[in-house]
Scaffold this motif. Structure first.
Motif, PDB file in Angstrom:
ATOM      1  N   GLY A  10       0.817  -1.204   0.000  1.00  0.00           N
ATOM      2  CA  GLY A  10       0.000   0.000   0.000  1.00  0.00           C
ATOM      3  C   GLY A  10       0.844   1.244   0.000  1.00  0.00           C
ATOM      4  O   GLY A  10       2.046   1.202  -0.295  1.00  0.00           O
ATOM      5  N   LEU A  11       0.215   2.341   0.337  1.00  0.00           N
ATOM      6  CA  LEU A  11       0.876   3.641   0.391  1.00  0.00           C
ATOM      7  C   LEU A  11       1.298   3.923   1.835  1.00  0.00           C
ATOM      8  O   LEU A  11       0.489   3.807   2.762  1.00  0.00           O
ATOM      9  CB  LEU A  11      -0.077   4.731  -0.100  1.00  0.00           C
ATOM     10  CG  LEU A  11       0.414   6.169  -0.015  1.00  0.00           C
ATOM     11  CD1 LEU A  11       1.622   6.375  -0.931  1.00  0.00           C
ATOM     12  CD2 LEU A  11      -0.712   7.126  -0.379  1.00  0.00           C
ATOM     13  N   VAL A  12       2.557   4.301   2.006  1.00  0.00           N
ATOM     14  CA  VAL A  12       3.071   4.611   3.335  1.00  0.00           C
ATOM     15  C   VAL A  12       3.954   5.847   3.226  1.00  0.00           C
ATOM     16  O   VAL A  12       4.625   6.055   2.201  1.00  0.00           O
ATOM     17  CB  VAL A  12       3.842   3.407   3.916  1.00  0.00           C
ATOM     18  CG1 VAL A  12       5.000   2.990   3.029  1.00  0.00           C
ATOM     19  CG2 VAL A  12       4.291   3.660   5.337  1.00  0.00           C
ATOM     20  N   GLN A  13       3.966   6.641   4.267  1.00  0.00           N
ATOM     21  CA  GLN A  13       4.775   7.859   4.266  1.00  0.00           C
ATOM     22  C   GLN A  13       6.234   7.530   4.579  1.00  0.00           C
ATOM     23  O   GLN A  13       6.521   6.535   5.278  1.00  0.00           O
ATOM     24  CB  GLN A  13       4.239   8.849   5.290  1.00  0.00           C
ATOM     25  CG  GLN A  13       2.882   9.424   4.953  1.00  0.00           C
ATOM     26  CD  GLN A  13       2.478  10.542   5.900  1.00  0.00           C
ATOM     27  OE1 GLN A  13       3.024  10.666   7.000  1.00  0.00           O
ATOM     28  NE2 GLN A  13       1.519  11.353   5.477  1.00  0.00           N
ATOM     29  N   PRO A  14       7.139   8.335   4.101  1.00  0.00           N
ATOM     30  CA  PRO A  14       8.547   8.132   4.461  1.00  0.00           C
ATOM     31  C   PRO A  14       8.718   8.099   5.966  1.00  0.00           C
ATOM     32  O   PRO A  14       8.119   8.899   6.689  1.00  0.00           O
ATOM     33  CB  PRO A  14       9.239   9.351   3.839  1.00  0.00           C
ATOM     34  CG  PRO A  14       8.361   9.727   2.689  1.00  0.00           C
ATOM     35  CD  PRO A  14       6.964   9.448   3.152  1.00  0.00           C
ATOM     36  N   GLY A  15       9.537   7.150   6.422  1.00  0.00           N
ATOM     37  CA  GLY A  15       9.739   6.973   7.850  1.00  0.00           C
ATOM     38  C   GLY A  15       8.744   6.041   8.508  1.00  0.00           C
ATOM     39  O   GLY A  15       8.909   5.666   9.680  1.00  0.00           O
ATOM     40  N   GLY A  16       7.730   5.651   7.776  1.00  0.00           N
ATOM     41  CA  GLY A  16       6.690   4.785   8.323  1.00  0.00           C
ATOM     42  C   GLY A  16       7.049   3.314   8.240  1.00  0.00           C
ATOM     43  O   GLY A  16       8.167   2.945   7.875  1.00  0.00           O
ATOM     44  N   SER A  17       6.071   2.488   8.599  1.00  0.00           N
ATOM     45  CA  SER A  17       6.269   1.033   8.631  1.00  0.00           C
ATOM     46  C   SER A  17       5.154   0.325   7.880  1.00  0.00           C
ATOM     47  O   SER A  17       4.047   0.847   7.743  1.00  0.00           O
ATOM     48  CB  SER A  17       6.304   0.533  10.074  1.00  0.00           C
ATOM     49  OG  SER A  17       7.378   1.099  10.796  1.00  0.00           O
ATOM     50  N   LEU A  18       5.495  -0.880   7.437  1.00  0.00           N
ATOM     51  CA  LEU A  18       4.546  -1.699   6.705  1.00  0.00           C
ATOM     52  C   LEU A  18       4.971  -3.146   6.890  1.00  0.00           C
ATOM     53  O   LEU A  18       6.185  -3.435   6.957  1.00  0.00           O
ATOM     54  CB  LEU A  18       4.579  -1.336   5.230  1.00  0.00           C
ATOM     55  CG  LEU A  18       3.358  -1.594   4.349  1.00  0.00           C
ATOM     56  CD1 LEU A  18       2.158  -0.791   4.842  1.00  0.00           C
ATOM     57  CD2 LEU A  18       3.679  -1.191   2.898  1.00  0.00           C
ATOM     58  N   ARG A  19       4.000  -4.060   6.999  1.00  0.00           N
ATOM     59  CA  ARG A  19       4.346  -5.476   7.061  1.00  0.00           C
ATOM     60  C   ARG A  19       3.710  -6.215   5.888  1.00  0.00           C
ATOM     61  O   ARG A  19       2.486  -6.205   5.728  1.00  0.00           O
ATOM     62  CB  ARG A  19       3.908  -6.125   8.373  1.00  0.00           C
ATOM     63  CG  ARG A  19       4.445  -7.550   8.505  1.00  0.00           C
ATOM     64  CD  ARG A  19       4.158  -8.190   9.850  1.00  0.00           C
ATOM     65  NE  ARG A  19       2.862  -8.843   9.868  1.00  0.00           N
ATOM     66  CZ  ARG A  19       2.570  -9.890  10.647  1.00  0.00           C
ATOM     67  NH1 ARG A  19       3.505 -10.394  11.449  1.00  0.00           N
ATOM     68  NH2 ARG A  19       1.362 -10.414  10.650  1.00  0.00           N
ATOM     69  N   LEU A  20       4.551  -6.853   5.112  1.00  0.00           N
ATOM     70  CA  LEU A  20       4.083  -7.687   4.011  1.00  0.00           C
ATOM     71  C   LEU A  20       3.959  -9.128   4.491  1.00  0.00           C
ATOM     72  O   LEU A  20       4.776  -9.591   5.299  1.00  0.00           O
ATOM     73  CB  LEU A  20       5.048  -7.620   2.834  1.00  0.00           C
ATOM     74  CG  LEU A  20       5.374  -6.232   2.290  1.00  0.00           C
ATOM     75  CD1 LEU A  20       6.288  -6.354   1.065  1.00  0.00           C
ATOM     76  CD2 LEU A  20       4.128  -5.460   1.962  1.00  0.00           C
ATOM     77  N   SER A  21       2.946  -9.799   3.970  1.00  0.00           N
ATOM     78  CA  SER A  21       2.739 -11.207   4.296  1.00  0.00           C
ATOM     79  C   SER A  21       2.715 -12.034   3.027  1.00  0.00           C
ATOM     80  O   SER A  21       2.315 -11.541   1.967  1.00  0.00           O
ATOM     81  CB  SER A  21       1.412 -11.392   5.040  1.00  0.00           C
ATOM     82  OG  SER A  21       1.393 -10.678   6.255  1.00  0.00           O
ATOM     83  N   CYS A  22       3.134 -13.286   3.151  1.00  0.00           N
ATOM     84  CA  CYS A  22       3.120 -14.215   2.019  1.00  0.00           C
ATOM     85  C   CYS A  22       2.522 -15.525   2.513  1.00  0.00           C
ATOM     86  O   CYS A  22       3.096 -16.182   3.395  1.00  0.00           O
ATOM     87  CB  CYS A  22       4.536 -14.430   1.491  1.00  0.00           C
ATOM     88  SG  CYS A  22       4.662 -15.678   0.193  1.00  0.00           S
ATOM     89  N   ALA A  23       1.389 -15.893   1.953  1.00  0.00           N
ATOM     90  CA  ALA A  23       0.708 -17.134   2.332  1.00  0.00           C
ATOM     91  C   ALA A  23       1.038 -18.217   1.314  1.00  0.00           C
ATOM     92  O   ALA A  23       0.839 -18.018   0.114  1.00  0.00           O
ATOM     93  CB  ALA A  23      -0.790 -16.907   2.390  1.00  0.00           C
TER      94      ALA A  23
END
Length: 126
Positions: A10-23
C-alpha cells in the motif's frame, strides 16, 4: 496447486512502517527457503531479504539492513517482511519467492521447485 499470495502492500509515508505477508499453499513450506524480491519501474528485480527453511539464518540487501526484517511461521505456512523507516527508494512491487533447499542451507535443489507470488505494490510517498 502451488500458490504464494502476497498481501499488505500500500501507500506509506517516508519513515513509516509496513508489514508484508506471504501465504503459501500446495507444497511443504518447511523444506523451502523464502525470499522477498522487489522491482521498481525501469529496474531489474533485486533480492531484498531471504530466510532459510528453519529460520535459522537470514540475509539482507545492504540497502535495507537494519530497517527490514524477514521472518516465517512454518506452522501457519506464512512468511513476512517487516519494513520500517521506509524511504521513497523502497517504492516497488514486492514479490515472495520460495525455493527448495537441502536442509536448512542456502543450497538449492532442483530448479523446478522455485515458486513466485504475483507481487504487491509498495509506494512510499508523502
Amino acid at each position: 496447486q502451488v500458490q504464494l499470495v502476497e498481501s499488505g502492500g500500500g501507500l506509506v509515508q517516508p519513515g513509516g512502517s509496513l508489514r508484508l505477508s506471504c501465504a503459501a499453499s500446495g507444497f511443504t513450506l518447511s523444506s523451502y527457503a523464502m525470499s522477498w524480491y522487489r522491482q521498481a519501474p525501469g529496474k531489474e528485480r533485486e533480492l531484498v531479504a531471504a530466510i532459510t527453511s528453519t529460520g535459522g539464518s537470514t540475509k539482507y540487501a545492504e540497502s535495507v539492513k537494519g530497517r527490514f526484517t524477514i521472518s516465517r511461521d512454518n506452522g501457519k505456512k506464512m512468511a513476512y517482511l517487516q519494513m520500517s523507516s521506509v524511504k521513497p527508494e523502497d517504492t516497488a512491487v514486492y514479490y515472495c519467492n520460495a525455493y527448495a533447499t537441502y536442509g536448512s542451507t542456502w543450497i538449492r535443489t532442483l530448479p523446478t521447485y522455485n515458486y513466485w507470488g504475483q507481487g504487491t505494490q509498495v509506494t512510499v510517498s508523502s
